[in-house]
Scaffold this motif. Structure first.
Motif, short mmCIF file in Angstrom:
data_model
loop_
_atom_site.label_atom_id
_atom_site.label_comp_id
_atom_site.label_asym_id
_atom_site.label_seq_id
_atom_site.Cartn_x
_atom_site.Cartn_y
_atom_site.Cartn_z
N MET A 166 0.76 4.41 -2.76
CA MET A 166 0.60 5.79 -2.36
C MET A 166 1.76 6.63 -2.86
O MET A 166 1.58 7.77 -3.30
N LEU A 175 -11.28 11.64 4.61
CA LEU A 175 -10.91 10.99 5.87
C LEU A 175 -11.67 11.60 7.04
O LEU A 175 -11.91 10.93 8.04
N LEU A 227 -0.31 11.08 1.95
CA LEU A 227 -0.78 12.27 1.25
C LEU A 227 -1.08 13.39 2.23
O LEU A 227 -1.08 14.55 1.86
N CYS A 239 1.39 9.88 -5.24
CA CYS A 239 1.92 11.20 -4.89
C CYS A 239 2.87 11.68 -5.97
O CYS A 239 2.87 12.86 -6.35
N GLY A 275 0.81 -1.21 0.00
CA GLY A 275 0.00 0.00 0.00
C GLY A 275 0.84 1.26 0.00
O GLY A 275 0.51 2.25 -0.66
N SER A 312 -1.57 4.09 4.87
CA SER A 312 -0.93 4.36 3.58
C SER A 312 -1.36 5.72 3.07
O SER A 312 -0.56 6.48 2.55
N PHE A 313 -2.63 6.04 3.21
CA PHE A 313 -3.13 7.30 2.69
C PHE A 313 -2.59 8.47 3.47
O PHE A 313 -2.57 9.59 2.98
N TRP A 314 -2.14 8.21 4.70
CA TRP A 314 -1.62 9.31 5.50
C TRP A 314 -0.43 9.96 4.83
O TRP A 314 -0.07 11.09 5.13
N ILE A 374 -5.48 1.00 4.91
CA ILE A 374 -5.61 2.01 3.86
C ILE A 374 -5.33 3.39 4.44
O ILE A 374 -4.67 4.21 3.82
N ALA A 375 -5.82 3.63 5.68
CA ALA A 375 -5.66 4.96 6.26
C ALA A 375 -4.19 5.28 6.46
O ALA A 375 -3.75 6.39 6.15
N ALA A 415 -7.62 14.32 0.52
CA ALA A 415 -7.64 13.63 1.80
C ALA A 415 -8.83 14.05 2.64
O ALA A 415 -8.96 13.65 3.78
#
Lengths: 379, 508, 370
Positions: free
Chosen positions: B436, C161, C281, B440, B432, C277-279, C274-275, C158
């Motif tokens: 990401m 979230l 951004l 980005c 993951g 990994s998304f952090w 997921i959160a 983002a």
């Protein structure tokens, strides 16, 4: 130009660094779906694990492993030596604790579930009537594909039908960590070729002290959470309804009428009063639908309906009072009167020991209001 | 010695500028022959009228024979009296005539299909345009197909293309600037824009870039686009190439600039932002709610097309906890049949799909259909049966491939297909976090790309909310009062605002 | 070095983007751990501490912008030059450059620790550090426009979230928050102090001020941005206190992520993977903004080319990540940077404001530099 070369080198380097992160290929894993713990001799624990194993050749996907060790993760390590798939607990769904183990206290076992980042917080915790090993190994008449998934779906479906208090890990930890609330977990029983929930286990802190029957859960759950579509079976004495029976000559010698109300929408309110000895006012409002009666009655008569409402309300009130007194005697507080008491100004520094003493002397006033909205499609 | 073996040969360019040709016909003949490398298809026809000798020079295969015979040769043969270049000009029945006496003018025009008529001893000669270059008739567009709307496409003749554009926009303010680009094979390049809508700065930038190109020859308009674009390293195209005249028309009316190149059936539209590539003319011809729905479907399709396969690879390699219980058994069982890790499996299948696509584009039409069916169905089925791949992955790859084909512009569809590969690789390496990282990176990259000096991600960044109703979704025509701001148009209003918003009361 | 900076027209951006810049600079990796840190000081009135800290932020922001408005178009480096003269200002500027570098380092290390604790225990620190530094360098090399663009797009992408907080709200128990106002003022003040490290980022307005087109609107948008951050932090703190029990909240290192653990969106069981990994951004605009500030400082103060400064700092940060291996050292470093952040972001700008006002109490506004 030089920048482009450096960029290319950097990209190549990342390709060679692939071994730096641990890979977990799905088909090479043994996914543990259910785990059970029991007491064993010499301070050891017996662990039973139900796992999925993916193998194109074999038909059976499920496997059960049993072993003993001093810690729960130690059990997993020794079981890893008995299987060709790597055991991982990321898909753990339900945990079962044996009766004896629960009576000694399960907080250290629950703590490891929380500490492990691969285990989710919506894992269900249950107590076994006898031992976890027996429940997880039980051969039911209809074999499900995986015992863990079966138990998980069992609990989940009942939680969604509002027949169980949700026994998730998150709620257990929150209750265990709060002053003035004790956890309550379902009790699983395996008999007659099926496994099901047979009652509920009451806890003081993390020790299992008493079980209650499954038909009494309505009276506890209605004070913990609001119902949206609950149901309860009510038992009323028959004499008051004599004038309203439709077919008196058909009745046999009975003195009770049994009624089922469902689609219950309830809202509860618990208020603690600012006194030295705690005193609580409990209000419960119910709106329900009458679904089944063991005797036929003239429901179109508003007086009959009113009488039914009041009687049902009284029955529920009586039962709630009994249950609260029983909980008070046992010293367990799943409804959370302590947290309510703690939220009053002046009592915020309530400690557990203090609350234990105060709980014994608390007094409760219960009031139930019942309203029957509908009676189904016939009168 | 080595030096002489590997040194490039230097060729003398032997056209001198600015000198008139000799006025004697024989010498002139020799001069012309030497300049066209003694090609045997050069016709040098001498007409003798009494004492005057007229030379008519042309390439046999480039001219329209009927026009030549009827409009040039016959009037000249039938003319009486003394001829000089002005009389010739009045005698010939050709519309486009020029006078010249420069030898390189003559040669440059003859290779483009003009005939040169020169009387011996005269000071100037006449160039008559009788060109008849090979070209197609108007046909349906092949690479961009529509359900609604006009379907003709551009052809290889620049005059016909300009004809189509001028027929669509009969605004007298439509301005056409011509350049001849290329040192060896000069090609006619025309820049088309509407003078009081397109921004001055954009026009100047285009003009400057085109005139500054020093190149041997430009084969096609797409080659020209690659030469004048800002950033040639990126995957993302910065200029739209299209073969639909109505797409040109719509862009011109929004303030963009169109480039046409002779012998090329594609027009180049610039400056094009990232969102322009996702607009198709069908969205405009349909009603607004269907147009908006189609556009949103397109965005969602592209989004899934990029992310679905890498998500599969990442979840099955690193994040097994995310899989819901219902899918667990089917995924696990289907994966257990496959000998490779998910990373290789995904790359292999993606590669096979790319093979199918590429082969399908190159096959002759007769074989193409069958091979497509064989490839798609049989290979897919057989590989699952053989335990080569899992069937869930085949579905995912098929959805991704379909998703990338919904992009209206072929260039951006290819770009989307290509960037999927690095994302799959990063997902296979780092799960993951890798996905990401790639996202980005793409985001930062898109922010840095400029198209003709303008930001690539307009109207998202810099944020122009008014333009959203053109690019992200479509609103009914009452709301489209002004042109999109991103092109900085000079004339902004389209519909008089009052008329667009007249409201009537009930039953009035 | 000039006091005023007049950048080219095409580098300037609209004033409303200040909202995004300030909000993304404040919301980074700290929000995940914020409730626990303040709860340890102020107990169940932690949310009051957060609100008060937010008000403090707004006041300091107001003073900063007023200070900037006495000049034509300057940044903090220019103000230092004006107030202190050439040599002392160099010292202060170096202090700020070093401070921002260390803040970037702390944010990066904290994020890597988050990833290592939740998803990939075996991932080496330097690997993820290298990847993130690569992204950061690529972004900052594009200049202020790209950095502001990342802040804008990062927030928009983002934003969803925030809506994920709906599920924990359903499980909240308001009794945990009551009774209100039982902590002593000293505890609340300590809470404000502890939350300062999470709330910094708003002082970046001191550095991006020259690039804003409409300088009159900066105050309005700045306050909106900082206010929204405060609102978000307060909501997160309130929900955390309601959701967790006292003991649990004291033990949970990242309450926000632990709350994500109970989320179950259809088809994906465990949302926190997921959160986290998304952090990435969420922190990317954060580190890009600080890094840009530090490298811009090198260019302004020492006339070193910004590209060279970027590469140099990148290599420096990467090498530093190899030095720190365990949690305890990291916590100590974070605490020290936190203390200095309180002084450099809250206290010192007020002090500087007074100095500037004193200097100009008799002179008129300083116009364009000669």
């Amino acid at each position: 130009m030089i920048r482009n070369i450096m960029l290319l080198l950097l990209c190549l380097c990342t390709c060679f660094l692939s071994s730096c992160v641990e890979q977990k290929y799905l088909e090479k894993l043994g996914l543990i779906t259910a785990v059970g713990y029991d007491l064993a001799e010499e301070e050891k624990i017996t662990g039973t694990m139900v796992l999925y194993q993916f193998n194109p050749a074999m038909q059976d996907v499920e496997k059960v492993l049993i072993s003993k060790s001093k810690t729960s993760k130690g059990i997993r390590l020794s079981q890893n030596l008995e299987t060709d798939h790597k055991l991982v607990s990321g898909q753990l769904r339900i945990t079962v604790y044996g009766r004896e183990l629960a009576e000694k206290g399960i907080s250290h076992l629950v703590d490891t579930l929380e500490r492990d980042s691969s285990i989710g917080n919506m894992v269900y915790l249950t107590i076994a009537d006898t031992t976890a090993e027996q429940i997880l190994n039980y051969q039911m008449t209809e074999r499900p594909s995986n015992m863990g998934t079966y138990l998980y779906n069992l609990v989940r479906q009942n939680v969604e039908s509002e027949l169980l208090v949700s026994p998730t890990l998150q709620e257990f930890i929150t209750d265990y960590g709060s002053v003035g609330k004790d956890p309550i977990l379902p009790l699983l029983k395996a008999s007659d070729g099926k496994v099901g929930v047979d009652g509920f286990a009451l806890f003081t802190r993390d020790k299992f002290i008493k079980e209650i029957k499954k038909d009494k859960i309505f009276f506890i759950r209605s004070l913990m959470e609001d119902y949206n579509a609950g149901s309860v079976e009510v038992e009323l004495p028959l004499e008051k309804f004599e004038p309203y029976l439709t077919s008196p000559h058909l009745r046999q010698e009975k003195d009770k009428v049994y009624i089922m109300i469902d689609s219950i929408k309830s809202s509860h309110k618990i208020k603690a009063e600012k006194k030295a000895t705690p005193s609580f006012e409990v209000k419960l409002k119910i709106e329900s639908r009458l679904l089944e009666m063991s005797e036929e009655m003239k429901l179109s008569d508003p007086k009959a309906l009113r009488l039914l409402e009041d009687e049902i309300g009284d029955y529920i009130e009586k039962n709630i009072k009994e249950i609260i007194l029983m909980l008070q005697d046992e010293g367990t507080d799943p409804i959370g009167f302590g947290t309510e008491y703690k939220s009053i100004r002046g009592h915020e520094d309530l400690s557990r020991e203090k609350w234990d003493k105060l709980y014994k002397d608390a007094s409760f006033h219960v009031k139930v209001e019942n309203k029957i909205i509908r009676t189904g499609v016939i009168d | 010695m080595l030096n002489s073996v590997f040194r490039r040969r230097e060729v003398k360019k032997d056209i001198e500028n600015g000198s008139p040709h000799s006025f004697d016909i024989e010498t002139f003949h020799k001069e012309i022959l030497s300049l066209v490398s003694n090609s045997e298809d050069l016709i040098f026809r001498i007409i003798t009228l009494g004492e005057q000798k007229l030379a008519v020079v042309y390439f046999d295969d480039l001219i329209n024979t009927t026009a030549m015979q009827d409009s040039i040769i016959r009037p000249l043969e039938e003319s009486k009296g003394d001829l000089n270049y002005q009389m010739i000009q009045d005698t010939i029945n050709i519309a486009k005539l020029t006078q010249t006496n420069q030898i390189n003018d003559v040669v440059n025009n003859i290779v483009n299909g003009t005939a040169y008529i020169f009387k011996q001893g005269d000071t100037h000669g006449i160039l008559a345009d009788v060109a008849d270059k090979g070209t197609r008739g108007l046909e349906k567009a092949e690479t961009e197909s529509l359900v609604f709307g006009p379907k003709i496409s551009f052809t290889e003749s620049i005059t016909k293309n300009l004809n189509l554009i001028r027929s669509n926009i009969n605004d007298p303010k439509l301005c056409v600037e011509t350049f001849m680009i290329g040192s060896r094979a000069k090609k006619k390049v025309q820049m088309v824009y509407i003078k009081d809508i397109a921004e001055e700065e954009n026009v100047n930038t285009f003009r400057q870039r085109i005139t500054e190109i020093e190149v041997d020859s430009i084969v096609d308009s797409t080659v020209l686009a690659q030469m004048i674009e800002d950033n040639s390293y990126t995957f993302f195209p910065q200029l739209i190439t299209t073969e639909l005249p109505d797409r040109c028309t719509i862009s011109l009316l929004h303030g963009k600039i169109c480039l046409l190149v002779d012998r090329s059936p594609t027009a180049v539209i610039g400056p094009s932002t990232f969102m322009n590539f996702f607009e198709s003319t069908e969205d405009i011809y349909m009603r607004w709610n269907m147009g908006t729905f189609l556009r949103l479907v397109r965005f969602v399709a592209i989004f899934f097309s990029i992310l679905l396969t890498p998500a599969y690879v990442a979840v099955l390699t690193y994040h097994y906890e995310v899989i819901p219980s219902a899918l667990l058994v089917s995924l696990g069982q289907s994966r257990s049949n496959v000998p490779f890790p998910p990373f290789f499996e995904a790359l292999l299948l993606e590669f096979i799909i790319e093979l199918l696509r590429e082969a399908g584009a190159r096959l002759p039409t007769k074989v193409g259909q069958t091979m497509g069916i064989v490839g798609g169905i049989v290979i897919g089925q057989a590989s699952v049966q053989a335990g080569f791949t899992s069937n869930i992955l085949i579905i995912i790859i098929a959805i991704s491939a379909l998703g990338s084909f919904t992009a209206p512009s072929y260039a951006i569809g290819t770009a989307v297909r290509i960037i999927r590969f690095p994302i799959i690789i990063m997902a296979g390496l780092y799960g993951g976090v890798g996905i990401m990282f790639c996202l980005c990176f793409i985001l930062i990259h898109l922010l840095k790309v400029t198209t003709l000096g303008r930001p690539y991600l307009s109207p998202i960044y810099p944020f122009r909310f008014a333009d959203f109703k053109y690019s992200l979704f479509r609103l009914p025509y009452q709301y489209l009062v002004q042109r999109p701001l991103s092109n900085h148009p000079i004339d902004q209003g389209r519909i008089p605002e009052k008329k667009a918003k007249e409201k009537k009361d009930v039953d009035e | 070095m000039n006091i005023n900076v007049n950048p080219k027209e095409r580098l300037m951006f609209n004033a409303f983007l200040i909202m995004f810049i300030l909000h993304t600079a404040q919301t980074g990796v700290g929000i995940a751990g914020l409730p626990r840190v303040i709860y340890m000081e102020a107990n169940r009135d932690a949310w009051i501490s957060v609100v008060l800290a937010g008000i403090l932020v707004s006041i300091v922001l107001y003073l900063m912008i007023k200070m900037l408005e006495t000049y034509d178009s300057t940044d903090l480096y220019g103000i230092h030059l004006d107030v202190y003269g050439k040599w002392i200002s160099k010292g202060f500027n170096i202090l700020y450059i070093g401070y921002y570098l260390s803040v970037t380092y702390v944010i990066l290390m904290n994020y890597i620790e988050m990833v290592q604790a939740w998803i990939f225990p075996k991932m080496p620190t330097w690997l993820l550090m290298g990847l993130l530094i690569f992204l950061m360098v690529y972004c900052v090399l594009g200049g202020i426009r790209v950095v502001v663009g990342i802040a804008f797009l990062g927030l928009i992408l983002a934003f969803w979230l925030v809506f994920m907080i709906y599920t924990p709200i359903k499980y909240m128990d308001f009794n945990h928050l009551q009774p209100v106002l039982t902590s002593s003022p000293k505890q609340i003040l300590m809470g404000i102090y502890k939350s300062s490290f999470t709330l910094i980022g708003f002082e970046l307005v001191l550095f991006v001020y020259p690039y804003i087109k409409e300088k009159k609107k900066v105050l309005r948008y700045g306050l909106i941005g900082a206010g929204y951050s405060t609102f978000l932090f307060t909501v997160v703190t309130v929900v955390s206190i309601g959701f967790f029990s006292e003991d649990a909240l004291l033990k949970t290192i990242w309450p926000v992520l632990s709350m994500f653990k109970i989320l179950r969106i259809p088809n994906l069981e465990r949302f926190e993977f997921i959160a986290v990994s998304f952090w990435m951004l969420v922190i990317l605009p954060n580190i890009c903004l600080y890094f840009w500030t530090a490298s811009r400082g090198m260019k302004r103060v020492f006339n070193v080319s910004q590209k060279k400064a970027i590469y140099l700092f990148a290599v420096l940060l990467w090498i530093l990540s190899l030095c720190v291996q365990d949690r305890i050292t990291m916590n100590t470093i974070t605490d020290k940077v936190g203390t200095s952040s309180f002084i450099l972001s809250f206290v010192y700008p007020c002090f500087l404001f007074m100095l500037v006002k004193l200097k100009y109490i008799f002179k008129k506004k300083k116009g364009v530099d000669v």
